[in-house]
Design a protein around this motif. Sequence first.
Motif, PDB file in Angstrom:
ATOM      1  N   ARG A  98       0.830  -1.204   0.000  1.00 48.37           N
ATOM      2  CA  ARG A  98       0.000   0.000   0.000  1.00 48.37           C
ATOM      3  C   ARG A  98       0.865   1.254   0.000  1.00 48.37           C
ATOM      4  NH1 ARG A  98      -5.047  -0.160  -0.128  1.00 48.37           N
ATOM      5  NH2 ARG A  98      -6.216  -2.069   0.291  1.00 48.37           N
ATOM      6  N   HIS A  99       1.758   1.328  -0.942  1.00 48.74           N
ATOM      7  CA  HIS A  99       2.586   2.520  -1.103  1.00 48.74           C
ATOM      8  C   HIS A  99       1.650   3.703  -1.418  1.00 48.74           C
ATOM      9  CE1 HIS A  99       6.578   4.177  -1.738  1.00 48.74           C
ATOM     10  NE2 HIS A  99       6.115   4.857  -2.755  1.00 48.74           N
ATOM     11  N   PRO A 100       1.948   4.888  -0.869  1.00 53.31           N
ATOM     12  CA  PRO A 100       1.020   6.018  -1.074  1.00 53.31           C
ATOM     13  C   PRO A 100       1.063   6.576  -2.502  1.00 53.31           C
ATOM     14  CG  PRO A 100       2.934   6.705   0.189  1.00 53.31           C
ATOM     15  CD  PRO A 100       3.069   5.235   0.016  1.00 53.31           C
ATOM     16  N   TRP A 101       0.522   5.828  -3.444  1.00 55.56           N
ATOM     17  CA  TRP A 101       0.587   6.257  -4.851  1.00 55.56           C
ATOM     18  C   TRP A 101      -0.148   7.560  -5.094  1.00 55.56           C
ATOM     19  CZ3 TRP A 101       4.424   3.758  -6.529  1.00 55.56           C
ATOM     20  CH2 TRP A 101       4.617   2.408  -6.271  1.00 55.56           C
ATOM     21  N   LYS A 102      -1.220   7.789  -4.301  1.00 57.42           N
ATOM     22  CA  LYS A 102      -2.015   9.017  -4.520  1.00 57.42           C
ATOM     23  C   LYS A 102      -1.165  10.274  -4.280  1.00 57.42           C
ATOM     24  CE  LYS A 102      -5.964   7.142  -5.433  1.00 57.42           C
ATOM     25  NZ  LYS A 102      -5.977   6.911  -6.859  1.00 57.42           N
ATOM     26  N   GLN A 103      -0.194  10.155  -3.358  1.00 57.33           N
ATOM     27  CA  GLN A 103       0.647  11.305  -3.054  1.00 57.33           C
ATOM     28  C   GLN A 103       1.465  11.718  -4.281  1.00 57.33           C
ATOM     29  OE1 GLN A 103       0.474  13.106  -0.454  1.00 57.33           O
ATOM     30  NE2 GLN A 103       2.306  14.361  -0.572  1.00 57.33           N
ATOM     31  N   TYR A 104       1.831  10.739  -5.114  1.00 58.52           N
ATOM     32  CA  TYR A 104       2.566  11.064  -6.330  1.00 58.52           C
ATOM     33  C   TYR A 104       1.707  11.947  -7.241  1.00 58.52           C
ATOM     34  CZ  TYR A 104       6.144   7.628  -5.212  1.00 58.52           C
ATOM     35  OH  TYR A 104       7.164   6.958  -4.616  1.00 58.52           O
ATOM     36  N   LEU A 105       0.394  11.676  -7.248  1.00 56.78           N
ATOM     37  CA  LEU A 105      -0.494  12.513  -8.066  1.00 56.78           C
ATOM     38  C   LEU A 105      -0.491  13.942  -7.549  1.00 56.78           C
ATOM     39  CD1 LEU A 105      -3.557  10.193  -8.712  1.00 56.78           C
ATOM     40  CD2 LEU A 105      -1.496  10.531 -10.063  1.00 56.78           C
ATOM     41  N   ARG A 106      -0.469  14.101  -6.219  1.00 56.62           N
ATOM     42  CA  ARG A 106      -0.425  15.457  -5.648  1.00 56.62           C
ATOM     43  C   ARG A 106       0.846  16.167  -6.075  1.00 56.62           C
ATOM     44  NH1 ARG A 106      -0.369  16.917   0.230  1.00 56.62           N
ATOM     45  NH2 ARG A 106       0.078  18.956  -0.686  1.00 56.62           N
ATOM     46  N   ILE A 107       1.979  15.435  -5.950  1.00 54.20           N
ATOM     47  CA  ILE A 107       3.262  16.035  -6.351  1.00 54.20           C
ATOM     48  C   ILE A 107       3.215  16.371  -7.838  1.00 54.20           C
ATOM     49  CG2 ILE A 107       5.744  15.644  -6.542  1.00 54.20           C
ATOM     50  CD1 ILE A 107       5.567  13.829  -4.141  1.00 54.20           C
ATOM     51  N   GLY A 108       2.644  15.473  -8.630  1.00 48.09           N
ATOM     52  CA  GLY A 108       2.531  15.718 -10.070  1.00 48.09           C
ATOM     53  C   GLY A 108       1.733  16.981 -10.360  1.00 48.09           C
ATOM     54  N   ASN A 109       0.625  17.171  -9.622  1.00 47.48           N
ATOM     55  CA  ASN A 109      -0.193  18.373  -9.828  1.00 47.48           C
ATOM     56  C   ASN A 109       0.608  19.631  -9.518  1.00 47.48           C
ATOM     57  OD1 ASN A 109      -2.538  17.235 -10.724  1.00 47.48           O
ATOM     58  ND2 ASN A 109      -3.392  16.969  -8.666  1.00 47.48           N
ATOM     59  N   LEU A 110       1.359  19.594  -8.408  1.00 41.90           N
ATOM     60  CA  LEU A 110       2.158  20.762  -8.039  1.00 41.90           C
ATOM     61  C   LEU A 110       3.249  21.016  -9.078  1.00 41.90           C
ATOM     62  CD1 LEU A 110       2.411  20.122  -4.206  1.00 41.90           C
ATOM     63  CD2 LEU A 110       1.155  21.950  -5.352  1.00 41.90           C
ATOM     64  N   THR A 111       3.829  19.920  -9.612  1.00 40.06           N
ATOM     65  CA  THR A 111       4.856  20.079 -10.643  1.00 40.06           C
ATOM     66  C   THR A 111       4.277  20.767 -11.869  1.00 40.06           C
ATOM     67  OG1 THR A 111       5.774  17.992  -9.866  1.00 40.06           O
ATOM     68  CG2 THR A 111       6.625  18.842 -11.940  1.00 40.06           C
ATOM     69  N   ARG A 112       3.077  20.345 -12.255  1.00 38.49           N
ATOM     70  CA  ARG A 112       2.426  20.978 -13.411  1.00 38.49           C
ATOM     71  C   ARG A 112       2.151  22.446 -13.131  1.00 38.49           C
ATOM     72  NH1 ARG A 112       0.531  16.228 -14.207  1.00 38.49           N
ATOM     73  NH2 ARG A 112      -1.067  16.375 -12.616  1.00 38.49           N
ATOM     74  N   GLN A 113       1.685  22.752 -11.919  1.00 37.93           N
ATOM     75  CA  GLN A 113       1.415  24.141 -11.551  1.00 37.93           C
ATOM     76  C   GLN A 113       2.696  24.972 -11.667  1.00 37.93           C
ATOM     77  OE1 GLN A 113       0.926  25.263  -7.428  1.00 37.93           O
ATOM     78  NE2 GLN A 113      -1.215  25.780  -7.848  1.00 37.93           N
ATOM     79  N   CYS A 114       3.779  24.416 -11.169  1.00 36.62           N
ATOM     80  CA  CYS A 114       5.072  25.117 -11.226  1.00 36.62           C
ATOM     81  C   CYS A 114       5.471  25.324 -12.683  1.00 36.62           C
ATOM     82  CB  CYS A 114       6.114  24.305 -10.470  1.00 36.62           C
ATOM     83  SG  CYS A 114       7.677  25.133 -10.270  1.00 36.62           S
ATOM     84  N   ALA A 115       5.261  24.299 -13.519  1.00 33.57           N
ATOM     85  CA  ALA A 115       5.626  24.416 -14.939  1.00 33.57           C
ATOM     86  C   ALA A 115       4.803  25.510 -15.605  1.00 33.57           C
ATOM     87  CB  ALA A 115       5.405  23.082 -15.642  1.00 33.57           C
ATOM     88  N   CYS A 116       3.528  25.593 -15.219  1.00 34.53           N
ATOM     89  CA  CYS A 116       2.638  26.604 -15.804  1.00 34.53           C
ATOM     90  C   CYS A 116       3.111  28.002 -15.411  1.00 34.53           C
ATOM     91  CB  CYS A 116       1.216  26.352 -15.319  1.00 34.53           C
ATOM     92  SG  CYS A 116      -0.049  27.228 -16.227  1.00 34.53           S
ATOM     93  N   ARG A 117       3.681  28.124 -14.204  1.00 35.07           N
ATOM     94  CA  ARG A 117       4.163  29.432 -13.757  1.00 35.07           C
ATOM     95  C   ARG A 117       5.492  29.792 -14.393  1.00 35.07           C
ATOM     96  NH1 ARG A 117       2.464  29.054  -7.371  1.00 35.07           N
ATOM     97  NH2 ARG A 117       0.275  29.471  -7.743  1.00 35.07           N
ATOM     98  N   LEU A 118       6.301  28.753 -14.669  1.00 33.63           N
ATOM     99  CA  LEU A 118       7.610  29.004 -15.254  1.00 33.63           C
ATOM    100  C   LEU A 118       7.516  29.279 -16.753  1.00 33.63           C
ATOM    101  CD1 LEU A 118      10.060  26.443 -13.641  1.00 33.63           C
ATOM    102  CD2 LEU A 118      10.256  28.916 -13.647  1.00 33.63           C
ATOM    103  N   GLU A 119       6.524  28.665 -17.380  1.00 38.90           N
ATOM    104  CA  GLU A 119       6.450  28.668 -18.840  1.00 38.90           C
ATOM    105  C   GLU A 119       6.534  30.078 -19.444  1.00 38.90           C
ATOM    106  OE1 GLU A 119       4.353  28.542 -21.791  1.00 38.90           O
ATOM    107  OE2 GLU A 119       5.818  27.177 -22.688  1.00 38.90           O
ATOM    108  N   PRO A 120       5.800  31.098 -18.895  1.00 37.86           N
ATOM    109  CA  PRO A 120       5.833  32.429 -19.522  1.00 37.86           C
ATOM    110  C   PRO A 120       7.240  33.024 -19.560  1.00 37.86           C
ATOM    111  CG  PRO A 120       4.127  32.330 -17.834  1.00 37.86           C
ATOM    112  CD  PRO A 120       4.907  31.073 -17.726  1.00 37.86           C
ATOM    113  N   ILE A 121       8.107  32.572 -18.668  1.00 37.43           N
ATOM    114  CA  ILE A 121       9.475  33.102 -18.629  1.00 37.43           C
ATOM    115  C   ILE A 121      10.145  32.975 -19.983  1.00 37.43           C
ATOM    116  CG2 ILE A 121      11.773  32.535 -17.750  1.00 37.43           C
ATOM    117  CD1 ILE A 121      10.716  32.352 -15.046  1.00 37.43           C
ATOM    118  N   ASN A 122       9.828  31.869 -20.682  1.00 37.99           N
ATOM    119  CA  ASN A 122      10.360  31.665 -22.033  1.00 37.99           C
ATOM    120  C   ASN A 122      10.290  32.916 -22.895  1.00 37.99           C
ATOM    121  OD1 ASN A 122      11.470  29.235 -22.649  1.00 37.99           O
ATOM    122  ND2 ASN A 122       9.510  28.185 -22.826  1.00 37.99           N
ATOM    123  N   GLY A 123       9.157  33.629 -22.774  1.00 39.36           N
ATOM    124  CA  GLY A 123       8.939  34.779 -23.642  1.00 39.36           C
ATOM    125  C   GLY A 123       9.719  36.016 -23.221  1.00 39.36           C
ATOM    126  N   TYR A 124      10.094  36.077 -21.940  1.00 37.82           N
ATOM    127  CA  TYR A 124      10.715  37.298 -21.429  1.00 37.82           C
ATOM    128  C   TYR A 124      12.226  37.209 -21.348  1.00 37.82           C
ATOM    129  CZ  TYR A 124       6.031  38.634 -20.192  1.00 37.82           C
ATOM    130  OH  TYR A 124       4.729  38.964 -20.251  1.00 37.82           O
TER     131      TYR A 124
END
Lengths: 429, 429
Positions: free
Chosen positions: B287-313
């Motif tokens: 019963r490894h906490p697999w659901k926690q990986y989904l939480r981390i994944g969501n936060l990673t995506r959020q971080c990527a969404c915040r970093l992405e605009p930097i490309n343009g600047y």
Amino acid sequence: MMVSEKQENPSILKRGWLWFRDIPSKPIAKLRDVARRAIKVAEEDPRRLIHSLKVGLTITLVSLLYYLQPMYNNLGASAILAVMTVVVVFEFTVGGTIGRCLNQGLATLAAAALAIGAQRLAILSGKRSEPYLIGLFVFIQAVAMTFLRFFHNVKAKYDYGVLIFILSFILVSISGLRTNNVLNLAQARLVTILIGASSSLAVCILIRPVWAGEDLHKYVAQNISQLGNFLEGHMDQCFKTLPDVGIEITKPSIVNLDSILVDSKVKEETLADLAGWEPGHGQFMFRHPWKQYLRIGNLTRQCACRLEPINGYLNSEFQAPKEIECTIQEAFTESRKALKELAWAIETTTEPSSANPHIENLKITSSNLKSLLRSGIWGDQSDVLQIIPVAAAMIDTISSVEQIGDAVKELSFMAKFKSRTAEIPERCD
Amino acid sequence: MMVSEKQENPSILKRGWLWFRDIPSKPIAKLRDVARRAIKVAEEDPRRLIHSLKVGLTITLVSLLYYLQPMYNNLGASAILAVMTVVVVFEFTVGGTIGRCLNQGLATLAAAALAIGAQRLAILSGKRSEPYLIGLFVFIQAVAMTFLRFFHNVKAKYDYGVLIFILSFILVSISGLRTNNVLNLAQARLVTILIGASSSLAVCILIRPVWAGEDLHKYVAQNISQLGNFLEGHMDQCFKTLPDVGIEITKPSIVNLDSILVDSKVKEETLADLAGWEPGHGQFMFRHPWKQYLRIGNLTRQCACRLEPINGYLNSEFQAPKEIECTIQEAFTESRKALKELAWAIETTTEPSSANPHIENLKITSSNLKSLLRSGIWGDQSDVLQIIPVAAAMIDTISSVEQIGDAVKELSFMAKFKSRTAEIPERCD
């Protein structure tokens, strides 16, 4: 209530009765919960209920083959295969059903032909080596086809066909070891699959069809419209555009962009794949440019990603120098109007010419905003961390809206959308 | 080359020969293209080739049932069902195979029991009404189960089981109309499914198993590491942190965040669902906490969404007042280090304590940056539109990195990651 009168010292009998009475309550609560969820699922999209009834109807109809003596005499036990075919090919959308039927039919045909060829080859090699050769063919076929399923474009559209190919090849080639009439077997399989697939198709298309193409069309328009709603919700909250009259106006709540950001891509790609199988229907011809919807969807997601951070900066305490606030507000208004017009143009399949003036205004607003920010009129320096990110996000959003406008224009050109001026009769010379 | 000598006026014979020579070149080119793509698919993940060989092996082994006379005498024609079972249940990951086997087994068992019950009930009602009642049961069952497939949690994990339930129910209940030994039929089905499923499971787990859980674990760590790479690439491009020595250093190229933003959610959810079926393996308990990986994944995506605009600047002409540039650069460096440490902690299943100092630094940097921006030391006002969005994005990113750090810490606690200090022997008192 009646129980509480003797609650202090309930007799054993009463306790036993209470325990006995509560036994069925748990499953009943569970059932009620399932029923509640079923109602929710059906309410979200009533076509789901209709689809279930359609599947039940087709299965019952096709299983008549098994009930009726003359039919059964002809097809024998493999009549059951027709029912199986209905269960696996009947999908929610017409495109899905057609795709599965074609996959099933073509894969069975190809696999049967190849398997019969393999069997003939094995027979030629002599009675002793026949099973070994068949075994070898089955092995090679299974390895090659399983590997083929990893190819990206095969997985997207033909995964089911490849699976059916493996199954049919094994069935026909191995059965050849035990029966001599492989041709009969293959023929019976094809006939039953044909019966199952054609009845599924008929019911799917004739009774309340669900077109994947139409769903995609509406979904893309709706997402663009959602972006407009998001802007509207924020506008009313920050800039207090609603008049403060006595009448209570229900403010539009802030729209959540998560569903666009996260789920839309997979949904759009699936629908576009399925729509590719569909014949012309309603306003859509056979080769409607479904791929263009994916492009618009991508731009919509990009725009949502640019708008999303605004959530964190905009609140009721947003304060900027009057001039900047006005320009940002104009960017909001015009973006909202442009997005709404674009969504409406897609929905009604008319040319998006009515969005043009708003997009022109946006271009001006964007450069105004840039020069305003560069001129450095900051009323109160402490707000700079709130104003500039919002302004920058709006400048990015404006370029996104322009791109969406171009993509919708392209779509209207490719799909020959109705012209807005078509209603106005041309002047006779 | 030799042809070109007479190119001016080639004889008809020669032309014919050229035409003839080119006939096979098209299919050969096509074949070569397919081969090239096959090599690419295999190189991307060599386990795909192994998986295909495993499937081929299992199918060939199970089809021995059909070749060998004593086995065939016992199971009869339904032996083919064992091969079919292998084809449909053998999935790429162990979790997928276990899930399919359980779905197939339990659904067949439940459906067979229910169908036999329904058939007994129909027989009780009399010979004439039997087919009508069976038809009614089949209809109701098909409608209810088809509708059940729309439930979100059913679709995610049990869709295949529901399909098998419909198929088995129809098969057993309808066959009852033609044969009297329904029990035998149901029994033969169960035995063959058991044979097919158990051989698939054995081969899948014993020969080079692919664990969905392990894949999820690595994938989540890799995405966090990708964010770090993204920051590194930008840093070297904007702040020229690489020394300008004579030796040519290959600059890290700018990492594209699209794959994280777009595809990761579906992939992570699928892997987490599959991992839920898997028994303990390697460093992961049941019963490894697999659901926690989904939480981390969501936060990673959020971080990527915040970093992405930097490309343009951010580009090589990024210029800001020295103090701001230094702070932004520090935010970059510390974020990158923290993300790399977090990814490394997940990869090696050790406590993420080494990320703590970087996260502490980030908190200070973030407040420094905020106060710097508010203080209004703008060297050249014209850069404000480039500096502030980058700074704002970095402030958002820092809070994202902190959240990822907390989530990884939670994971390390839930999954009992190794302590960093475990290697250092405790002092004896």
